[in-house]
Design a protein around this motif. Structure first.
Motif, PDB file in Angstrom:
ATOM      1  N   SER A 119      10.638  17.902  19.755  1.00 52.08           N
ATOM      2  CA  SER A 119      10.705  19.092  20.606  1.00 52.08           C
ATOM      3  C   SER A 119      11.810  20.020  20.103  1.00 52.08           C
ATOM      4  O   SER A 119      11.780  21.225  20.355  1.00 52.08           O
ATOM      5  CB  SER A 119      10.965  18.712  22.061  1.00 52.08           C
ATOM      6  N   VAL A 120      12.783  19.447  19.371  1.00 49.90           N
ATOM      7  CA  VAL A 120      13.874  20.229  18.781  1.00 49.90           C
ATOM      8  C   VAL A 120      14.020  19.850  17.313  1.00 49.90           C
ATOM      9  O   VAL A 120      14.139  18.661  16.985  1.00 49.90           O
ATOM     10  CB  VAL A 120      15.214  19.975  19.504  1.00 49.90           C
ATOM     11  N   LEU A 121      14.003  20.843  16.434  1.00 50.39           N
ATOM     12  CA  LEU A 121      14.195  20.639  15.002  1.00 50.39           C
ATOM     13  C   LEU A 121      15.530  21.253  14.605  1.00 50.39           C
ATOM     14  O   LEU A 121      15.747  22.451  14.786  1.00 50.39           O
ATOM     15  CB  LEU A 121      13.052  21.293  14.221  1.00 50.39           C
ATOM     16  N   MET A 122      16.423  20.429  14.067  1.00 51.84           N
ATOM     17  CA  MET A 122      17.756  20.878  13.682  1.00 51.84           C
ATOM     18  C   MET A 122      17.856  20.931  12.159  1.00 51.84           C
ATOM     19  O   MET A 122      17.557  19.943  11.482  1.00 51.84           O
ATOM     20  CB  MET A 122      18.809  19.932  14.264  1.00 51.84           C
ATOM     21  N   LEU A 123      18.282  22.076  11.634  1.00 51.99           N
ATOM     22  CA  LEU A 123      18.332  22.306  10.199  1.00 51.99           C
ATOM     23  C   LEU A 123      19.741  22.693   9.787  1.00 51.99           C
ATOM     24  O   LEU A 123      20.272  23.696  10.263  1.00 51.99           O
ATOM     25  CB  LEU A 123      17.357  23.425   9.806  1.00 51.99           C
ATOM     26  N   ASP A 124      20.343  21.917   8.878  1.00 56.32           N
ATOM     27  CA  ASP A 124      21.695  22.200   8.401  1.00 56.32           C
ATOM     28  C   ASP A 124      21.599  22.865   7.032  1.00 56.32           C
ATOM     29  O   ASP A 124      21.261  22.222   6.040  1.00 56.32           O
ATOM     30  CB  ASP A 124      22.508  20.906   8.321  1.00 56.32           C
ATOM     31  N   GLU A 125      21.861  24.162   6.985  1.00 55.80           N
ATOM     32  CA  GLU A 125      21.825  24.952   5.748  1.00 55.80           C
ATOM     33  C   GLU A 125      20.489  24.782   5.005  1.00 55.80           C
ATOM     34  O   GLU A 125      20.459  24.361   3.846  1.00 55.80           O
ATOM     35  CB  GLU A 125      22.981  24.542   4.819  1.00 55.80           C
ATOM     36  N   PRO A 126      19.362  25.111   5.637  1.00 56.82           N
ATOM     37  CA  PRO A 126      18.064  24.867   4.996  1.00 56.82           C
ATOM     38  C   PRO A 126      17.829  25.665   3.724  1.00 56.82           C
ATOM     39  O   PRO A 126      17.022  25.261   2.887  1.00 56.82           O
ATOM     40  CB  PRO A 126      17.053  25.255   6.083  1.00 56.82           C
ATOM     41  N   THR A 127      18.523  26.803   3.544  1.00 56.48           N
ATOM     42  CA  THR A 127      18.270  27.621   2.354  1.00 56.48           C
ATOM     43  C   THR A 127      19.366  27.483   1.305  1.00 56.48           C
ATOM     44  O   THR A 127      19.423  28.275   0.365  1.00 56.48           O
ATOM     45  CB  THR A 127      18.108  29.112   2.734  1.00 56.48           C
TER      46      THR A 127
ATOM     47  N   GLY B 203      33.337  25.016  11.588  1.00 58.03           N
ATOM     48  CA  GLY B 203      32.853  23.929  12.431  1.00 58.03           C
ATOM     49  C   GLY B 203      31.360  23.987  12.707  1.00 58.03           C
ATOM     50  O   GLY B 203      30.862  23.319  13.618  1.00 58.03           O
ATOM     51  N   LYS B 204      30.626  24.762  11.895  1.00 58.18           N
ATOM     52  CA  LYS B 204      29.188  24.941  12.130  1.00 58.18           C
ATOM     53  C   LYS B 204      28.430  23.619  12.014  1.00 58.18           C
ATOM     54  O   LYS B 204      27.712  23.212  12.935  1.00 58.18           O
ATOM     55  CB  LYS B 204      28.609  25.964  11.140  1.00 58.18           C
ATOM     56  N   SER B 205      28.585  22.954  10.867  1.00 49.54           N
ATOM     57  CA  SER B 205      27.881  21.682  10.676  1.00 49.54           C
ATOM     58  C   SER B 205      28.419  20.604  11.606  1.00 49.54           C
ATOM     59  O   SER B 205      27.672  19.726  12.056  1.00 49.54           O
ATOM     60  CB  SER B 205      27.997  21.227   9.210  1.00 49.54           C
TER      61      SER B 205
ATOM     62  N   LYS C 225      26.303  18.189  14.080  1.00 45.76           N
ATOM     63  CA  LYS C 225      26.428  16.730  14.068  1.00 45.76           C
ATOM     64  C   LYS C 225      26.833  16.201  15.434  1.00 45.76           C
ATOM     65  O   LYS C 225      26.397  15.119  15.852  1.00 45.76           O
ATOM     66  CB  LYS C 225      27.426  16.304  12.989  1.00 45.76           C
ATOM     67  N   ALA C 226      27.651  16.958  16.144  1.00 44.05           N
ATOM     68  CA  ALA C 226      28.044  16.549  17.494  1.00 44.05           C
ATOM     69  C   ALA C 226      26.835  16.540  18.423  1.00 44.05           C
ATOM     70  O   ALA C 226      26.640  15.609  19.219  1.00 44.05           O
ATOM     71  CB  ALA C 226      29.124  17.480  18.035  1.00 44.05           C
ATOM     72  N   VAL C 227      25.998  17.563  18.308  1.00 42.25           N
ATOM     73  CA  VAL C 227      24.799  17.639  19.147  1.00 42.25           C
ATOM     74  C   VAL C 227      23.840  16.489  18.825  1.00 42.25           C
ATOM     75  O   VAL C 227      23.171  15.959  19.711  1.00 42.25           O
ATOM     76  CB  VAL C 227      24.111  19.011  18.959  1.00 42.25           C
TER      77      VAL C 227
END
Length: 236
Positions: free
Chosen positions: A156-164, A43-45, A49-51
């Motif tokens: 102010s907030v940067l959200m990264l989904d599996e950047p690498t 449920g990580k991603s 997505k919920a946030v």
């Protein structure tokens, strides 16, 4: 302001009638790096997505700078200072690098050239390739374009989904170094990452999710040192 810049507090929800998150809490403080790790299907991603407002939560609340934003659309959250870089389809391949960055400034009415220079200072290769179509770049360079475009919104907030995802270990280390640099400017980073050990090494806060629930929450270093976390999620 005391408390986290961003918090998804006691979130329960998912897609349709099926709940994927169960009383899940994710938060990040100003200028810190928070990392969400866990096994596949944890449920990580979905938590990210919920946030970001990409799915509805039945219970819980999302707050940004103390303000309840649970009902806001993703677009409205961008206007409030959130930026989200999805794992895939995160650039405009037919546009040049520079045009991609300009697209990130679509909400701005001021002169964004200073921000673009800051992005080029952070990712020098993008300055060299500014006139090149983004789709012609390597995977790591495309990821830099995606992060750079998000930074153009001055979040102010940067959200990264599996950047690498899908990049070489050398490129992964370089991306993590750049992420640390971004956090040092005061931007909060919330990141989902499959390379759990490396991500926790740079994390101020780590969240281990299992089946949509918080299993462990601590500093990155404490989680790396926890025998159960190491045995169950980091390969010993």
């Amino acid at each position: 302001m005391s408390g986290p810049v961003l918090i998804g507090d006691a979130m329960t929800g998912g897609y349709g009638a099926a709940d994927i998150l169960h009383d899940c809490t994710i938060a990040v403080e100003k200028g810190q790096i928070a990392v969400i790790v866990g096994p596949n299907g944890a449920g990580k991603s979905t938590a990210m997505k919920a946030v970001f407002g990409m799915l509805n939560i039945r219970e819980g609340q999302v707050r940004l700078n103390g303000r309840d934003i649970t009902k806001l659309t993703p677009q409205a959250r961008v206007a409030q200072g959130m930026a989200f870089v999805p794992q895939t389809s995160n650039i405009f391949p037919s546009l040049t690098v520079e045009e991609n960055l300009e697209m990130g400034a679509f909400l701005r009415r001021d002169d964004f050239r200073t921000t673009m220079e800051q992005v080029f200072d952070l990712f020098p290769i993008l300055r060299d390739k500014r006139r090149q179509a983004a789709g012609e770049l390597s995977g790591g360079q495309r990821q830099q374009v995606a992060v750079g475009r998000a930074l153009m919104t001055q979040p102010s907030v940067l959200m990264l989904d599996e950047p690498t995802a899908g990049v070489s270990p050398i490129v992964m280390d370089e991306l993590f170094d750049r992420i640390i640099e971004v956090a040092r400017t005061g931007i909060s980073i919330l990141m989902v990452e499959q390379n759990a050990r490396q991500a926790l090494e740079i994390a101020d806060k780590g969240y281990v999710l299992v089946q949509g629930r918080n299993r462990f929450t601590d500093t990155g270093q404490a989680l790396l040192a926890d025998p159960e976390v190491r045995r169950s999620f980091l390969g010993g």
